[in-house]
Design an enzyme around this catalytic site. Sequence first.
Site, mmCIF file in Angstrom:
data_model
loop_
_atom_site.group_PDB
_atom_site.id
_atom_site.type_symbol
_atom_site.label_atom_id
_atom_site.label_comp_id
_atom_site.label_asym_id
_atom_site.label_seq_id
_atom_site.Cartn_x
_atom_site.Cartn_y
_atom_site.Cartn_z
ATOM 1 N N GLU A 136 -10.432 6.917 2.725
ATOM 2 C CA GLU A 136 -11.432 6.356 3.391
ATOM 3 C C GLU A 136 -10.842 4.922 3.678
ATOM 4 O O GLU A 136 -9.816 4.730 2.869
ATOM 5 C CB GLU A 136 -12.899 6.218 2.485
ATOM 6 C CG GLU A 136 -12.809 5.046 1.881
ATOM 7 C CD GLU A 136 -11.918 5.004 0.747
ATOM 8 O OE1 GLU A 136 -11.377 3.717 0.262
ATOM 9 O OE2 GLU A 136 -11.707 5.979 -0.120
ATOM 10 N N SER B 51 1.930 -9.646 -0.768
ATOM 11 C CA SER B 51 1.349 -8.400 -0.710
ATOM 12 C C SER B 51 1.853 -7.656 0.523
ATOM 13 O O SER B 51 2.090 -6.475 0.722
ATOM 14 C CB SER B 51 -0.007 -8.186 -1.071
ATOM 15 O OG SER B 51 -0.881 -8.847 -0.487
ATOM 16 N N LYS C 195 0.762 -1.222 -0.047
ATOM 17 C CA LYS C 195 -0.022 -0.025 -0.068
ATOM 18 C C LYS C 195 0.962 1.371 -0.062
ATOM 19 O O LYS C 195 0.415 2.186 -0.523
ATOM 20 C CB LYS C 195 -0.817 -0.047 1.214
ATOM 21 C CG LYS C 195 -2.276 -0.798 1.053
ATOM 22 C CD LYS C 195 -3.128 -0.872 2.214
ATOM 23 C CE LYS C 195 -4.297 -1.436 1.843
ATOM 24 N NZ LYS C 195 -4.353 -3.035 1.813
HETATM 25 C C1 LIG Z 1 -5.233 -3.719 1.201
HETATM 26 C C2 LIG Z 1 -4.333 -5.139 1.160
HETATM 27 C C3 LIG Z 1 -4.760 -6.097 0.004
HETATM 28 C C4 LIG Z 1 -5.850 -5.545 -0.984
HETATM 29 O O1 LIG Z 1 -5.764 -4.563 -1.980
HETATM 30 P P1 LIG Z 1 -5.352 -4.626 -3.421
HETATM 31 O O2 LIG Z 1 -5.890 -3.520 -3.661
HETATM 32 O O3 LIG Z 1 -6.005 -5.990 -3.938
HETATM 33 O O4 LIG Z 1 -3.945 -5.243 -3.439
HETATM 34 C C5 LIG Z 1 -3.901 -7.147 -0.263
HETATM 35 N N1 LIG Z 1 -3.011 -7.227 0.570
HETATM 36 C C6 LIG Z 1 -2.920 -6.742 1.504
HETATM 37 C C7 LIG Z 1 -1.581 -7.105 2.387
HETATM 38 C C8 LIG Z 1 -3.248 -5.429 1.853
HETATM 39 O O5 LIG Z 1 -3.140 -4.853 2.953
#
Ligand SMILES: *Cc1c(COP(=O)(O)O)cnc(C)c1O
Length: 411
Positions: free
Chosen positions: A107, A376, A85
């Site tokens: 948000e 992610s 993020k």
């Molecule tokens: C917010 C988040 C996601 C989901 O958001 P995407 O926009 O689909 O990437 C996925 N993994 C983590 C660790 C997150 O914090």
Amino acid sequence: MKKGYFGQWGGAFIPEVLYETFAGLNHAYEEARADASFWREYTRLMANYSCRPTPLTYAENLSKHFGGARIYIKREDLNHTGAHKLNNVMGQGLLVRRMGKKRVIAETGAGQHGVATATMAARFGLACTIYMGEEDVARQRPNVFWMEKLGATVVPVTDGSRTLKDAINAAFRDWVASMDDTHYVLGTVCGPHPFPEMVAWFQSIIGKEANGQIREQHGRLPARVYACVGGGSNAMGIFQGFLDEPGVELIGVEAGGKGLETGEHASRMVGDLASPGVAQGYKTMFLQDRDGQMLHTHSIAAGLDYVGVSPILADLGEKGRVRFEAATDREVIRALEMTMRTEGIIPALESSHAFVQAFKEAPDLAADEAVIINMSGRGDKDIFTIAHAFDDSSWKEFIIGLAAEYRSSYK
Ligand SMILES: *Cc1c(COP(=O)(O)O)cnc(C)c1O
């Protein structure tokens, strides 16, 4: 093709009062994109503030265990604040500086995007207001705590279902009144143009790095790339590094929740619960009923619990360039446990969805092939949910004991 559309998806369905603001944003974004020094400044910032380039880790133990393709993990968990993020919010922060604005709003549902935005605002010296459904404020207290300590004002939204969609409406209402000095930091590759395209651009840093890293470490491109899909930003981030390579299969993994057949999930591209619609400023596949009322979604991973999906991914799915799958909550916990024990790595519950699908498919690939899993984020943030899912008895005692201890000392 019309600007801001991806096939039939996307667009910018915004109130007239925001036309000028969006024109200004489009102008700043296009100027930045055409200016090579902007991207250089961005990558320098991410190198110094957020540990980029993040490593591509060869998961030797997992690869041996499954006995097929070599499994590589792209380590977005090693970003500052623990997830991909930050790539997006820092990019938008640089744009805010270019536009000369002094305040940001956002948000947030699960709170992760709120924490990232508050972090960026602190770093750039911007005022920051975060809108959050009252229900989510109650559920995500640790994230609310950090947002406030980082200097943000968190506004609990008491309208409607008091969750994410009500927070989105509140943020847009704020923006209509404050657009002269305020930028709206959207958190994923959704919403009205230019957000999907712009957020995808910032996140493309993941795929650019991964493409170079896999060539260097494996000698050639991977057979498959896996990413979890909430709004779609980490998936688009890594996919962009391989979109033009027809030999690389791209797989997006959605939240299968309690199982597609139960209806308690957040899968838009697989299953039969979603349909095309226009909401929150853009056209995509939404989990909605026949009257266009958004459905209640469920996932063990708060970050995947969202009614819409990126219009870019809706298009890539329709064209067959991205294959979509779903992983259930139960499969996610098993894959998480396996990854912790085998590699000493704790993926976020969101990221664990991608691990599930890779583990299902890796054994069928040849030993000289490679797959990449986009991790992610890191799972430490999920300790309450994970400990609960493991039904860990000493953890329960700890929580009960902690509550008793604080209850007496807070009196
Ligand atoms: C917010 C988040 C996601 C989901 O958001 P995407 O926009 O689909 O990437 C996925 N993994 C983590 C660790 C997150 O914090």
